[in-house]
Design a protein around this motif. Structure first.
Motif, PDB file in Angstrom:
ATOM      1  N   LEU A   1       0.672   0.893  -8.841  1.00 39.32           N
ATOM      2  CA  LEU A   1       1.757   1.429  -8.616  1.00 39.32           C
ATOM      3  C   LEU A   1       1.671   3.093  -8.844  1.00 39.32           C
ATOM      4  CD1 LEU A   1       4.436  -1.305  -9.786  1.00 39.32           C
ATOM      5  CD2 LEU A   1       4.245  -0.344  -7.173  1.00 39.32           C
ATOM      6  N   ASP A   2       2.298   3.853  -8.185  1.00 37.78           N
ATOM      7  CA  ASP A   2       2.453   5.044  -8.400  1.00 37.78           C
ATOM      8  C   ASP A   2       4.005   5.373  -8.591  1.00 37.78           C
ATOM      9  OD1 ASP A   2       3.322   8.004  -8.148  1.00 37.78           O
ATOM     10  OD2 ASP A   2       1.642   8.331  -6.836  1.00 37.78           O
ATOM     11  N   LEU A   3       4.592   5.574  -9.966  1.00 38.09           N
ATOM     12  CA  LEU A   3       6.031   5.455 -10.278  1.00 38.09           C
ATOM     13  C   LEU A   3       6.738   6.619  -9.506  1.00 38.09           C
ATOM     14  CD1 LEU A   3       5.743   4.327 -13.895  1.00 38.09           C
ATOM     15  CD2 LEU A   3       6.063   2.952 -11.969  1.00 38.09           C
ATOM     16  N   GLU A   4       5.966   7.881  -9.117  1.00 35.50           N
ATOM     17  CA  GLU A   4       6.640   8.743  -8.548  1.00 35.50           C
ATOM     18  C   GLU A   4       6.944   8.325  -6.820  1.00 35.50           C
ATOM     19  OE1 GLU A   4       4.808  12.516  -8.465  1.00 35.50           O
ATOM     20  OE2 GLU A   4       4.825  12.714 -10.798  1.00 35.50           O
ATOM     21  N   MET A   5       6.086   7.678  -6.428  1.00 36.19           N
ATOM     22  CA  MET A   5       6.379   7.172  -5.128  1.00 36.19           C
ATOM     23  C   MET A   5       7.467   6.168  -4.933  1.00 36.19           C
ATOM     24  SD  MET A   5       5.503   7.498  -1.989  1.00 36.19           S
ATOM     25  CE  MET A   5       5.419   6.849  -0.398  1.00 36.19           C
ATOM     26  N   VAL A   6       7.281   5.128  -6.104  1.00 37.14           N
ATOM     27  CA  VAL A   6       8.412   4.030  -6.215  1.00 37.14           C
ATOM     28  C   VAL A   6       9.700   4.778  -6.292  1.00 37.14           C
ATOM     29  CG1 VAL A   6       9.318   2.264  -7.721  1.00 37.14           C
ATOM     30  CG2 VAL A   6       6.835   2.516  -7.116  1.00 37.14           C
ATOM     31  N   ASP A   7       9.951   5.884  -7.131  1.00 29.91           N
ATOM     32  CA  ASP A   7      11.081   6.425  -7.243  1.00 29.91           C
ATOM     33  C   ASP A   7      11.587   7.110  -6.133  1.00 29.91           C
ATOM     34  OD1 ASP A   7      13.038   7.692  -9.455  1.00 29.91           O
ATOM     35  OD2 ASP A   7      12.338   9.663  -8.441  1.00 29.91           O
TER      36      ASP A   7
ATOM     37  N   GLU B   1       0.726  -1.186  -0.066  1.00 28.30           N
ATOM     38  CA  GLU B   1       0.061   0.131  -0.107  1.00 28.30           C
ATOM     39  C   GLU B   1       0.584   1.336   0.035  1.00 28.30           C
ATOM     40  OE1 GLU B   1      -0.375  -2.667   1.956  1.00 28.30           O
ATOM     41  OE2 GLU B   1      -2.562  -3.170   1.698  1.00 28.30           O
ATOM     42  N   GLY B   2       2.193   1.104   0.451  1.00 32.93           N
ATOM     43  CA  GLY B   2       2.746   2.216   0.489  1.00 32.93           C
ATOM     44  C   GLY B   2       3.336   2.701  -0.660  1.00 32.93           C
ATOM     45  N   LEU B   3       3.306   1.850  -1.768  1.00 33.27           N
ATOM     46  CA  LEU B   3       3.627   2.247  -3.089  1.00 33.27           C
ATOM     47  C   LEU B   3       2.580   2.682  -3.923  1.00 33.27           C
ATOM     48  CD1 LEU B   3       5.886  -0.748  -3.971  1.00 33.27           C
ATOM     49  CD2 LEU B   3       6.673   1.401  -3.102  1.00 33.27           C
ATOM     50  N   LEU B   4       1.263   2.998  -3.374  1.00 29.71           N
ATOM     51  CA  LEU B   4       0.110   3.277  -3.963  1.00 29.71           C
ATOM     52  C   LEU B   4       0.165   4.807  -4.371  1.00 29.71           C
ATOM     53  CD1 LEU B   4      -2.662   1.485  -2.234  1.00 29.71           C
ATOM     54  CD2 LEU B   4      -2.310   1.289  -4.870  1.00 29.71           C
ATOM     55  N   GLY B   5       0.796   5.503  -3.443  1.00 30.23           N
ATOM     56  CA  GLY B   5       0.726   7.011  -3.682  1.00 30.23           C
ATOM     57  C   GLY B   5      -0.650   7.483  -3.435  1.00 30.23           C
TER      58      GLY B   5
ATOM     59  N   GLY C   1       5.461  -5.867   0.432  1.00 30.16           N
ATOM     60  CA  GLY C   1       4.293  -6.642   0.336  1.00 30.16           C
ATOM     61  C   GLY C   1       3.608  -6.275  -1.062  1.00 30.16           C
ATOM     62  N   GLY C   2       2.386  -7.212  -1.238  1.00 32.11           N
ATOM     63  CA  GLY C   2       1.705  -6.872  -2.367  1.00 32.11           C
ATOM     64  C   GLY C   2       0.165  -6.454  -2.381  1.00 32.11           C
ATOM     65  N   GLY C   3      -0.169  -5.810  -1.277  1.00 31.38           N
ATOM     66  CA  GLY C   3      -1.346  -5.354  -1.017  1.00 31.38           C
ATOM     67  C   GLY C   3      -1.987  -4.294  -2.151  1.00 31.38           C
TER      68      GLY C   3
ATOM     69  N   VAL D   1      12.121  -1.205  14.122  1.00 33.64           N
ATOM     70  CA  VAL D   1      11.918   0.167  14.074  1.00 33.64           C
ATOM     71  C   VAL D   1      10.766   0.535  12.992  1.00 33.64           C
ATOM     72  CG1 VAL D   1      12.950   2.567  13.766  1.00 33.64           C
ATOM     73  CG2 VAL D   1      14.300   0.697  14.675  1.00 33.64           C
ATOM     74  N   VAL D   2       9.627   1.234  13.743  1.00 32.21           N
ATOM     75  CA  VAL D   2       8.278   1.560  12.869  1.00 32.21           C
ATOM     76  C   VAL D   2       8.484   3.051  12.606  1.00 32.21           C
ATOM     77  CG1 VAL D   2       6.055   1.439  12.737  1.00 32.21           C
ATOM     78  CG2 VAL D   2       7.370  -0.384  14.026  1.00 32.21           C
ATOM     79  N   PHE D   3       8.298   3.412  11.323  1.00 31.85           N
ATOM     80  CA  PHE D   3       8.242   4.806  11.006  1.00 31.85           C
ATOM     81  C   PHE D   3       7.417   5.007   9.670  1.00 31.85           C
ATOM     82  CE2 PHE D   3      11.197   2.587   8.405  1.00 31.85           C
ATOM     83  CZ  PHE D   3      11.484   3.372   7.278  1.00 31.85           C
ATOM     84  N   SER D   4       7.182   6.464   9.289  1.00 35.83           N
ATOM     85  CA  SER D   4       6.182   6.463   8.315  1.00 35.83           C
ATOM     86  C   SER D   4       6.806   6.602   6.889  1.00 35.83           C
ATOM     87  CB  SER D   4       5.699   7.947   8.601  1.00 35.83           C
ATOM     88  OG  SER D   4       4.689   8.408   7.437  1.00 35.83           O
ATOM     89  N   LEU D   5       6.401   5.858   6.233  1.00 33.81           N
ATOM     90  CA  LEU D   5       6.941   5.946   4.673  1.00 33.81           C
ATOM     91  C   LEU D   5       6.779   7.032   3.901  1.00 33.81           C
ATOM     92  CD1 LEU D   5       8.107   4.329   2.170  1.00 33.81           C
ATOM     93  CD2 LEU D   5       5.819   3.545   1.814  1.00 33.81           C
ATOM     94  N   HIS D   6       5.722   7.785   4.563  1.00 32.42           N
ATOM     95  CA  HIS D   6       5.243   9.178   3.863  1.00 32.42           C
ATOM     96  C   HIS D   6       5.863  10.134   4.383  1.00 32.42           C
ATOM     97  CE1 HIS D   6       2.095   6.691   2.002  1.00 32.42           C
ATOM     98  NE2 HIS D   6       1.771   6.302   3.285  1.00 32.42           N
TER      99      HIS D   6
END
Length: 260
Positions: free
Chosen positions: A43-49, A33-37, A70-72, A230-235
């Motif tokens: 996939l949001d390619l800007e987020m992947v980048d 889900e973190g790659l959704l943007g 993940g693959g969600g 260690v848990v942190f925000s991807l955003h």
């Protein structure tokens, strides 16, 4: 005073020693889900980048990095199985989704000049390497980023468990779990504004309070092998590097004996 001349000795200011990195080798767990943007699917390619840029910044510091993704964002086996699909088939489809995400992140990293290898727990030699522990360690020792795909290769195990398993097998110093929020909370802060945020926890705290950080198999694996999570925000831009420098907002989960 005698005729001898006095010479003034000057010294160059000492350059402060570079502080050694806290961790030598880490595993980064990214949710699909973190790659959704801002998208609802795929996939949001800007987020992947951006993710690839943060991994590269850490890699450039000399820290050995491996990832589990993940693959969600493409397929979620559990929710599909709940709608009537066979759980085993649904989980295998979810594993294939993680391979797609791994290849996307590999592509983004290699565009930035970072040599990357994808190793899949389900052999598919046309697109990536099979998972071989010694080869993966050798890749990292040579300065390559390794992405582990297809979970553990078995249904009924999540990518969280795969992340903990690979971290143990790779002798990682820590698991860095990038999530949708900036740490561990007593409840979902997006749904409960009164949720309490924790700065640090023990593995026992996580299990006894039933905090949904990772599934219990992953927590038990990390606890039994003394690997902090260690848990942190991807955003939060730059959060991965900040966490490794002990800055920013995050929650650290350690063994009871490691708590000060």
């Amino acid at each position: 005073m005698t005729g001898a001349t006095m010479t003034q000795i000057t010294t160059e200011p000492e350059t402060p020693a570079t502080e050694p990195e806290r961790y030598r080798r880490v595993l980064v767990k990214l949710s699909g889900e973190g790659l959704l943007g801002d998208r609802e699917f795929g996939l949001d390619l800007e987020m992947v980048d951006r993710v690839a840029g943060e991994v590269k910044a850490v890699h450039d510091r000399g820290i050995q990095v491996c990832l589990v993704i993940g693959g969600g964002n493409i397929f979620r086996g559990i929710s599909t199985a709940a709608k009537g699909m066979d759980r085993t088939s649904a989980d295998y489809m979810g594993m294939l989704a993680t391979v797609m995400n791994a290849l996307a992140v590999q592509n983004a990293l290699e565009k930035k000049g970072v040599q990357t290898r994808v190793q899949s727990a389900i052999p598919m030699s046309m697109v990536c390497e099979p998972y071989i522990r010694r080869r993966a360690i050798r890749h990292m020792e040579k300065g390559r980023v390794v992405i582990f795909a297809a979970g553990t290769g078995n249904p009924f195990f999540t990518t969280d468990t795969a992340a903990a398993l690979r971290a143990v097998e790779m002798n990682c110093d820590a698991i860095l779990k990038a999530t949708q929020v900036d740490g561990v909370y007593s409840a979902d802060p997006n749904k409960d504004p009164t949720a309490e945020r924790f700065e640090s926890l023990t593995f026992t705290d996580v299990l006894t309070r039933d905090l949904r950080v990772m599934d219990t198999s992953a927590i038990a694996l990390a606890r039994d092998n003394n690997i902090p999570i260690v848990v942190f925000s991807l955003h939060s831009p730059g959060a991965l590097g900040e966490v490794l420098s002990r800055r920013g907002r995050f929650t650290e989960i350690r063994c009871d004996s490691d708590q000060e």
